[in-house]
Design a protein around this motif. Structure first.
Motif, short mmCIF file in Angstrom:
data_model
loop_
_atom_site.label_atom_id
_atom_site.label_comp_id
_atom_site.label_asym_id
_atom_site.label_seq_id
_atom_site.Cartn_x
_atom_site.Cartn_y
_atom_site.Cartn_z
N GLY A 186 112.07 10.05 50.25
CA GLY A 186 111.14 8.93 50.15
C GLY A 186 109.74 9.53 50.78
N ARG A 187 109.45 10.70 50.85
CA ARG A 187 108.10 10.99 51.26
C ARG A 187 107.03 10.92 50.29
NH1 ARG A 187 111.54 15.06 53.89
NH2 ARG A 187 111.25 14.99 56.16
N TYR A 188 105.91 10.29 50.67
CA TYR A 188 104.60 10.28 49.81
C TYR A 188 103.71 10.99 50.53
CZ TYR A 188 106.17 6.04 47.58
OH TYR A 188 106.99 4.98 46.66
N PRO A 189 102.50 11.59 49.69
CA PRO A 189 101.46 12.28 50.17
C PRO A 189 100.95 11.83 51.49
CG PRO A 189 101.51 11.98 47.89
CD PRO A 189 102.44 10.99 48.24
N ASN A 190 100.61 12.84 52.41
CA ASN A 190 99.97 12.42 53.75
C ASN A 190 98.43 12.57 53.26
OD1 ASN A 190 102.37 14.10 54.56
ND2 ASN A 190 101.61 12.85 56.09
N VAL A 191 98.07 13.31 52.29
CA VAL A 191 96.40 13.52 52.00
C VAL A 191 96.51 13.41 50.31
CG1 VAL A 191 94.36 14.57 52.05
CG2 VAL A 191 95.52 14.66 54.03
N ILE A 192 95.61 12.99 49.75
CA ILE A 192 95.16 12.85 48.25
C ILE A 192 93.86 13.21 48.10
CG2 ILE A 192 95.07 11.73 46.22
CD1 ILE A 192 97.72 10.46 46.99
N ILE A 193 93.35 14.01 47.21
CA ILE A 193 91.95 14.49 46.56
C ILE A 193 91.96 14.03 45.44
CG2 ILE A 193 89.97 15.83 46.91
CD1 ILE A 193 91.26 17.03 49.37
N GLU A 194 90.96 13.40 44.66
CA GLU A 194 91.04 13.25 43.68
C GLU A 194 89.56 13.86 42.97
OE1 GLU A 194 92.93 12.49 41.18
OE2 GLU A 194 94.29 10.79 41.84
N LEU A 195 89.58 14.65 41.92
CA LEU A 195 88.26 15.12 41.46
C LEU A 195 87.63 14.31 40.25
CD1 LEU A 195 89.40 18.98 41.57
CD2 LEU A 195 88.15 17.62 43.12
N THR A 249 99.44 6.31 51.59
CA THR A 249 98.73 7.51 52.06
C THR A 249 97.81 7.39 53.06
OG1 THR A 249 99.39 8.49 49.89
CG2 THR A 249 97.57 9.47 51.07
N PRO A 250 97.91 8.26 54.15
CA PRO A 250 96.89 7.97 55.24
C PRO A 250 95.72 8.31 54.92
CG PRO A 250 98.86 9.04 56.04
CD PRO A 250 99.08 8.93 54.63
N GLU A 251 95.36 9.15 54.01
CA GLU A 251 94.10 9.64 53.82
C GLU A 251 93.60 9.76 52.58
OE1 GLU A 251 92.75 11.60 58.08
OE2 GLU A 251 93.26 12.98 56.27
N TYR A 252 92.61 9.28 51.74
CA TYR A 252 92.32 9.56 50.33
C TYR A 252 90.90 9.91 50.35
CZ TYR A 252 91.53 8.11 45.67
OH TYR A 252 90.87 8.03 44.16
N PHE A 253 90.79 10.96 49.51
CA PHE A 253 89.15 11.35 49.40
C PHE A 253 89.01 11.55 47.87
CE2 PHE A 253 90.78 12.92 53.36
CZ PHE A 253 89.65 12.83 54.24
N TRP A 254 87.64 11.27 47.26
CA TRP A 254 87.26 11.82 46.13
C TRP A 254 86.18 12.44 46.12
CZ3 TRP A 254 87.25 6.05 45.79
CH2 TRP A 254 85.92 5.35 45.75
N PHE A 255 86.03 13.44 45.21
CA PHE A 255 84.87 14.25 45.15
C PHE A 255 84.57 14.65 43.66
CE2 PHE A 255 83.29 18.87 44.58
CZ PHE A 255 82.13 18.70 45.38
N SER A 256 83.33 14.44 43.33
CA SER A 256 82.64 14.80 42.13
C SER A 256 82.15 16.34 41.99
CB SER A 256 81.72 14.02 41.55
OG SER A 256 81.14 14.37 40.36
#
Length: 269
Positions: free
Chosen positions: A97-106, A129-136
């Motif tokens: 049942g583990r989900y990601p701790n960090v996600i980064i979308e480009l 998910t505790p932290e989510y980042f997006w970057f272009s």
């Protein structure tokens, strides 16, 4: 007929080898950026065996999702406190049942709207998910979110526009038009290639330093040898002067004696 939990489990298919169903990265720029994110963290954590990094890999989180083919694969995600081993995809029910701790979308032109909207809601409400980042990679837009209670709240960047990740224990910031990791002290986390070049550079510096020290020691040796030769020359010169003085004194004594033999007082001359 009612079935026991063990009987139901026996009837359930093994989904641990489900293949990922993600499209190719949009451009070489996106691929390079993803490679940097993966390799830098793997190099930094090279002595650890308790994490998994997914790169453009599908996350399967429900059997209904499989039926609907509603696949959601972040460009980059990190799962902590799990076994570090290769996986064809990340299957939530096969991973305790583990989900990601960090996600980064480009971000890209084709995905930006979904990344900022639908995926943000999914990562917030379903994945938690505790932290989510997006970057272009194109515009260098960088935004960070942290789960506070039931909702994402914006992560406030530092003065140099870096975003602190509690899950990574690192800053995320833009350096030379790439999203990079930075230590709490502000040190850039290198790629393996950069680390190798840095080791080569340090080795070269040490070689030059050792060569310089060797030359300095040789110069000191030559200087000491020259000083020794100079002292020896001065000694020899002093010996010669002493010898000449002694010879002159001896000649004077002989001359004085001859004068006295002739009845002449040397002092009267």
């Amino acid at each position: 007929m009612a079935l026991t939990a063990q009987e139901i489990e026996a009837l359930m298919p093994d989904c641990s080898e489900l293949l990922s169903d993600e499209p190719e990265m949009e451009s070489s720029l996106h691929y390079t950026q993803l490679l940097i994110l993966v390799t830098c963290l793997e190099w930094l954590w090279r002595d650890r065996e308790d994490f998994f990094i997914g790169a453009n890999l599908s996350i399967y989180y429900s059997r209904q999702q499989l039926k609907n083919r509603d696949f959601r694969g972040p460009d980059f995600f990190l799962v902590k406190d799990t076994e570090k081993r290769p996986r064809a995809s990340w299957v939530i029910w096969e991973e305790d049942g583990r989900y990601p701790n960090v996600i980064i979308e480009l971000l890209s032109d084709s995905t930006a709207k979904v990344d900022r909207g639908l995926k943000k809601e999914l990562y917030q409400n379903r994945f938690r998910t505790p932290e989510y980042f997006w970057f272009s990679p194109n515009t260098l837009e960088l935004v960070g979110w942290r789960l506070v209670g039931n909702e994402y709240e914006s992560i406030i960047p530092s003065e140099n526009d870096w975003y602190w990740s509690q899950e990574l224990g690192l800053y995320l910031g833009v350096f030379e038009s790439r999203l990079r990791y930075f230590s709490v002290e502000g040190r850039l986390i290198p790629t393996p290639e950069e680390a190798n070049l840095e080791e080569i550079r340090k080795a070269e510096i040490e070689r030059i330093k050792a060569e310089s020290e060797k030359q300095r020691a040789e110069s000191e040796k030559q200087k000491a040898e020259a000083e020794k030769q100079r002292a020896e020359s001065e000694k020899q010169k002093a010996e010669a002067e002493k010898q000449r003085a002694e010879e002159a004194e001896a000649k004077a004594a002989i001359l004085a004696q001859r004068l006295r033999d002739l009845g002449i007082d040397p002092e009267s001359l």
